[in-house]
Design a protein around this motif. Structure first.
Motif, PDB file in Angstrom:
ATOM      1  N   THR A 236      72.017  48.146  36.277  1.00  0.00           N
ATOM      2  CA  THR A 236      71.524  48.383  34.929  1.00  0.00           C
ATOM      3  C   THR A 236      72.619  48.977  34.049  1.00  0.00           C
ATOM      4  N   VAL A 237      72.524  48.705  32.769  1.00  0.00           N
ATOM      5  CA  VAL A 237      73.477  49.261  31.818  1.00  0.00           C
ATOM      6  C   VAL A 237      73.172  50.740  31.603  1.00  0.00           C
ATOM      7  N   ASP A 238      74.211  51.552  31.647  1.00  0.00           N
ATOM      8  CA  ASP A 238      74.062  52.991  31.425  1.00  0.00           C
ATOM      9  C   ASP A 238      73.854  53.240  29.929  1.00  0.00           C
ATOM     10  N   PRO A 239      72.734  53.822  29.536  1.00  0.00           N
ATOM     11  CA  PRO A 239      72.478  54.071  28.102  1.00  0.00           C
ATOM     12  C   PRO A 239      73.559  54.923  27.437  1.00  0.00           C
ATOM     13  N   ARG A 240      74.261  55.721  28.228  1.00  0.00           N
ATOM     14  CA  ARG A 240      75.285  56.592  27.654  1.00  0.00           C
ATOM     15  C   ARG A 240      76.479  55.802  27.121  1.00  0.00           C
ATOM     16  N   THR A 241      76.610  54.537  27.513  1.00  0.00           N
ATOM     17  CA  THR A 241      77.728  53.718  27.040  1.00  0.00           C
ATOM     18  C   THR A 241      77.407  52.957  25.764  1.00  0.00           C
ATOM     19  N   VAL A 242      76.132  52.974  25.354  1.00  0.00           N
ATOM     20  CA  VAL A 242      75.670  52.138  24.244  1.00  0.00           C
ATOM     21  C   VAL A 242      75.796  52.879  22.913  1.00  0.00           C
ATOM     22  N   ILE A 243      76.479  52.263  21.961  1.00  0.00           N
ATOM     23  CA  ILE A 243      76.647  52.866  20.650  1.00  0.00           C
ATOM     24  C   ILE A 243      75.490  52.491  19.724  1.00  0.00           C
ATOM     25  N   ASN A 244      75.304  53.291  18.658  1.00  0.00           N
ATOM     26  CA  ASN A 244      74.298  52.970  17.654  1.00  0.00           C
ATOM     27  C   ASN A 244      74.975  52.316  16.451  1.00  0.00           C
ATOM     28  N   ILE A 245      74.180  51.931  15.458  1.00  0.00           N
ATOM     29  CA  ILE A 245      74.723  51.184  14.324  1.00  0.00           C
ATOM     30  C   ILE A 245      75.725  52.015  13.523  1.00  0.00           C
ATOM     31  N   TYR A 273      79.386  42.853  18.611  1.00  0.00           N
ATOM     32  CA  TYR A 273      78.333  43.827  18.324  1.00  0.00           C
ATOM     33  C   TYR A 273      77.117  43.193  17.648  1.00  0.00           C
ATOM     34  N   TYR A 274      77.324  42.381  16.625  1.00  0.00           N
ATOM     35  CA  TYR A 274      76.188  41.839  15.870  1.00  0.00           C
ATOM     36  C   TYR A 274      75.570  40.594  16.499  1.00  0.00           C
ATOM     37  N   ALA A 275      76.348  39.836  17.281  1.00  0.00           N
ATOM     38  CA  ALA A 275      75.837  38.586  17.856  1.00  0.00           C
ATOM     39  C   ALA A 275      75.807  38.598  19.378  1.00  0.00           C
ATOM     40  N   ALA A 276      76.207  39.705  20.001  1.00  0.00           N
ATOM     41  CA  ALA A 276      76.185  39.850  21.466  1.00  0.00           C
ATOM     42  C   ALA A 276      77.019  38.791  22.178  1.00  0.00           C
ATOM     43  N   LEU A 277      78.118  38.387  21.567  1.00  0.00           N
ATOM     44  CA  LEU A 277      78.975  37.403  22.213  1.00  0.00           C
ATOM     45  C   LEU A 277      79.827  38.059  23.292  1.00  0.00           C
ATOM     46  N   ARG A 278      80.071  37.330  24.370  1.00  0.00           N
ATOM     47  CA  ARG A 278      81.008  37.774  25.388  1.00  0.00           C
ATOM     48  C   ARG A 278      82.424  37.603  24.844  1.00  0.00           C
ATOM     49  N   MET A 398      81.028  53.410  24.998  1.00  0.00           N
ATOM     50  CA  MET A 398      81.797  52.208  24.646  1.00  0.00           C
ATOM     51  C   MET A 398      83.228  52.258  25.193  1.00  0.00           C
ATOM     52  N   GLU A 399      83.357  52.395  26.496  1.00  0.00           N
ATOM     53  CA  GLU A 399      84.688  52.495  27.097  1.00  0.00           C
ATOM     54  C   GLU A 399      85.419  51.155  27.122  1.00  0.00           C
ATOM     55  N   VAL A 400      84.676  50.058  27.102  1.00  0.00           N
ATOM     56  CA  VAL A 400      85.273  48.723  27.159  1.00  0.00           C
ATOM     57  C   VAL A 400      84.646  47.845  26.080  1.00  0.00           C
ATOM     58  N   PRO A 401      85.340  46.796  25.632  1.00  0.00           N
ATOM     59  CA  PRO A 401      84.792  45.913  24.598  1.00  0.00           C
ATOM     60  C   PRO A 401      83.435  45.319  24.952  1.00  0.00           C
ATOM     61  N   TYR A 402      83.192  45.060  26.237  1.00  0.00           N
ATOM     62  CA  TYR A 402      81.931  44.439  26.636  1.00  0.00           C
ATOM     63  C   TYR A 402      80.737  45.315  26.271  1.00  0.00           C
ATOM     64  N   ALA A 403      80.978  46.624  26.089  1.00  0.00           N
ATOM     65  CA  ALA A 403      79.895  47.536  25.719  1.00  0.00           C
ATOM     66  C   ALA A 403      79.345  47.207  24.340  1.00  0.00           C
ATOM     67  N   LEU A 404      80.131  46.533  23.502  1.00  0.00           N
ATOM     68  CA  LEU A 404      79.632  46.101  22.196  1.00  0.00           C
ATOM     69  C   LEU A 404      78.509  45.083  22.372  1.00  0.00           C
ATOM     70  N   VAL A 409      72.465  43.733  22.479  1.00  0.00           N
ATOM     71  CA  VAL A 409      71.242  43.359  23.194  1.00  0.00           C
ATOM     72  C   VAL A 409      70.255  44.519  23.195  1.00  0.00           C
ATOM     73  N   SER A 410      70.740  45.734  23.406  1.00  0.00           N
ATOM     74  CA  SER A 410      69.865  46.907  23.394  1.00  0.00           C
ATOM     75  C   SER A 410      69.204  47.077  22.030  1.00  0.00           C
TER      76      SER A 410
END
Length: 458
Positions: A236-245, A273-278, A398-404, A409-410
């Motif tokens: 599961t994704v750690d909520p602590r890595t997820v940024i807000n708007i 961030y806006y389109a959840a692209l890899r 947001m330690e890595v770009p993938y966190a965007l 998605v969140s």
């Protein structure tokens, strides 16, 4: 027959204690010619020596070519572990993605370290690993001659890795399989490997053993015969890595202000961030993918391909990236994703200023070539420090770009967008989506508790 003899003498096992491992040499003589076979385990050496003694006492003829009883007929069927891995890699290469090819090689390089038959004349660890990585690229091995220094190492590995049929021997096969599983569960410095890494390598080795059964070399799968506790993985994704708007806008502003390179990457990171692209999907983004890009309001993109980075050794073209179909999609399938109004503005501004690159590419590197990991990672980490507070920057946020992508998605899920729709936009299955982002769905606990209270109160 001139190639056999009955003059056989079997000697006491010789023990050689090296700095790291102990080797047991079974020694015997056929018609004056000395032979010795190395083993890592005393029990294995005793079993082999007993078989030689039994054959000699029965009066069996021994081959002068192999030194073994002629009845064994091992010369025609022996295949070293190294030789077997080459056959396995070649069988998988045409059907595997570049990243999967690299994963296969990583697992086999580690496994081979546990299957050396002797320490005598062993090349350095770095030399062995370098040579194996060279050999496990079918494209390179089929078209190039190995460098002289690697050729010697590869010859040594072919002659001094265990026989793959040894896995069929009762007791010995289990010992070898456990040694392999132990090695893939560790890092190079002997520490415990990440659970995902160990499990991924075990899957590769299990597949290799299945291939050994398929071609008739193995009578069973020795990996499955060993009891091995599968490491628990964090899925599961750690909520602590997820940024807000608000944090996302700060970050994108810092990217733009970072440098001239950053100006080219504001919309690049905005797509994550806006389109959840890899990242590999953003790298491949073309003007034709932007199906709708109005002056204001929502737009739409229709993705067709991605360009994941695997390294030039593992691609068919010899380039670091290779264009492929979308992840988890059939070849030729597409994915529609809405373009947030803020991303619409970023993309329009980017196109107005920088135009369209070769092949219709939207994002190019600083020198006009393909966008590289090194280029965008440098800007990412610098902008992250500039945008975040010291506490935020020191955290896992947001330690890595993938966190965007995780943040996008969140955000969709927390906004109440139905899971099937989010899964479609993000390129996930619903099952994976809910499992991976289970801890990132906020704001629903209060409503859930209210409903429970309404259902149970007096």
């Amino acid at each position: 027959m001139k190639d056999i003899t009955y003059d056989v003498r079997v000697y006491k096992t010789e023990v050689y204690k090296g700095k790291k491992v102990t080797t047991y040499y079974v020694r015997w003589n056929t018609d004056g010619k000395a032979w010795k076979e190395p083993y890592r385990n005393a029990a294995q050496a005793d079993v082999f020596r007993s078989e030689l003694v039994t054959a000699a006492r029965r009066g069996e003829a021994f081959s002068l070519t192999t030194g073994r009883p002629a009845s064994w007929k091992r010369q025609e069927t022996l295949l070293s572990w190294y030789g077997f891995t080459l056959a396995f890699v070649d069988a998988k290469w045409p059907h595997a993605s570049p990243n999967h090819r690299r994963g296969i090689a990583e697992a086999l390089v580690d496994a081979t370290e546990a299957l050396l038959a002797t320490e005598t004349g062993v090349p350095s660890r770095e030399a062995r690993r370098t040579a194996l990585r060279w050999a496990y690229s079918t494209r390179i091995r089929d078209n190039e001659k190995p460098p002289a220094d690697l050729e010697k190492v590869l010859r040594w590995l072919d002659e001094n890795t265990v026989c793959v049929q040894d896995f069929n021997e009762q007791g010995k096969g289990a010992v070898l399989a456990r040694a392999v599983l132990t090695r893939i569960s560790q890092t190079l410095d002997g520490k415990t490997a990440a659970a995902n890494t160990a499990n991924r390598k075990r899957m590769v080795l299990n597949n290799a053993m299945e291939y050994g059964q398929e071609i008739g070399l193995l009578t069973g799968n020795p990996i499955k015969a060993v009891k091995w506790t599968k490491p628990k993985t964090l899925s599961t994704v750690d909520p602590r890595t997820v940024i807000n708007i608000e944090q996302a806008r700060r970050f994108l502003t810092a990217v733009r202000r970072n440098s001239q390179r950053g100006e080219r990457m504001e919309a690049f990171f905005g797509c994550m961030y806006y389109a959840a692209l890899r990242p590999e999907e953003v790298v491949d983004l073309r003007r034709t993918h932007l199906h709708s890009l109005p002056e204001e309001g929502w737009g739409e993109m229709r993705l067709t391909n991605a360009e994941p980075r695997a390294g030039s050794r593992w691609t068919n073209s010899g380039k670091p990236r290779e264009r492929r179909g979308l992840k988890h999609r059939a070849e030729g399938d597409t994915r529609s994703v809405p373009i947030h109004p803020e991303l619409v503005a970023l993309l329009r501004a980017h196109l107005d200023r920088f135009g369209i690159g070769p092949e219709g590419r939207i994002f190019l590197g600083p020198r006009g070539g393909l966008m590289t990991d090194r280029a965008y990672l440098k800007v990412f980490h610098e902008a992250r420090k500039q945008a975040f507070t010291p506490e935020e920057a020191a955290s896992t946020l947001m330690e890595v770009p993938y966190a965007l992508r995780h943040a996008a998605v969140s955000t969709w899920l927390n906004a109440g967008v139905p899971a099937p729709q989010v899964a479609e936009w993000a390129g996930h299955s619903v099952d994976v989506l809910l499992r991976v982002y289970a801890k990132c769905i906020h704001g629903q606990q209060g409503e859930a508790m209210r409903r429970i209270w309404e259902a149970t109160r007096p």
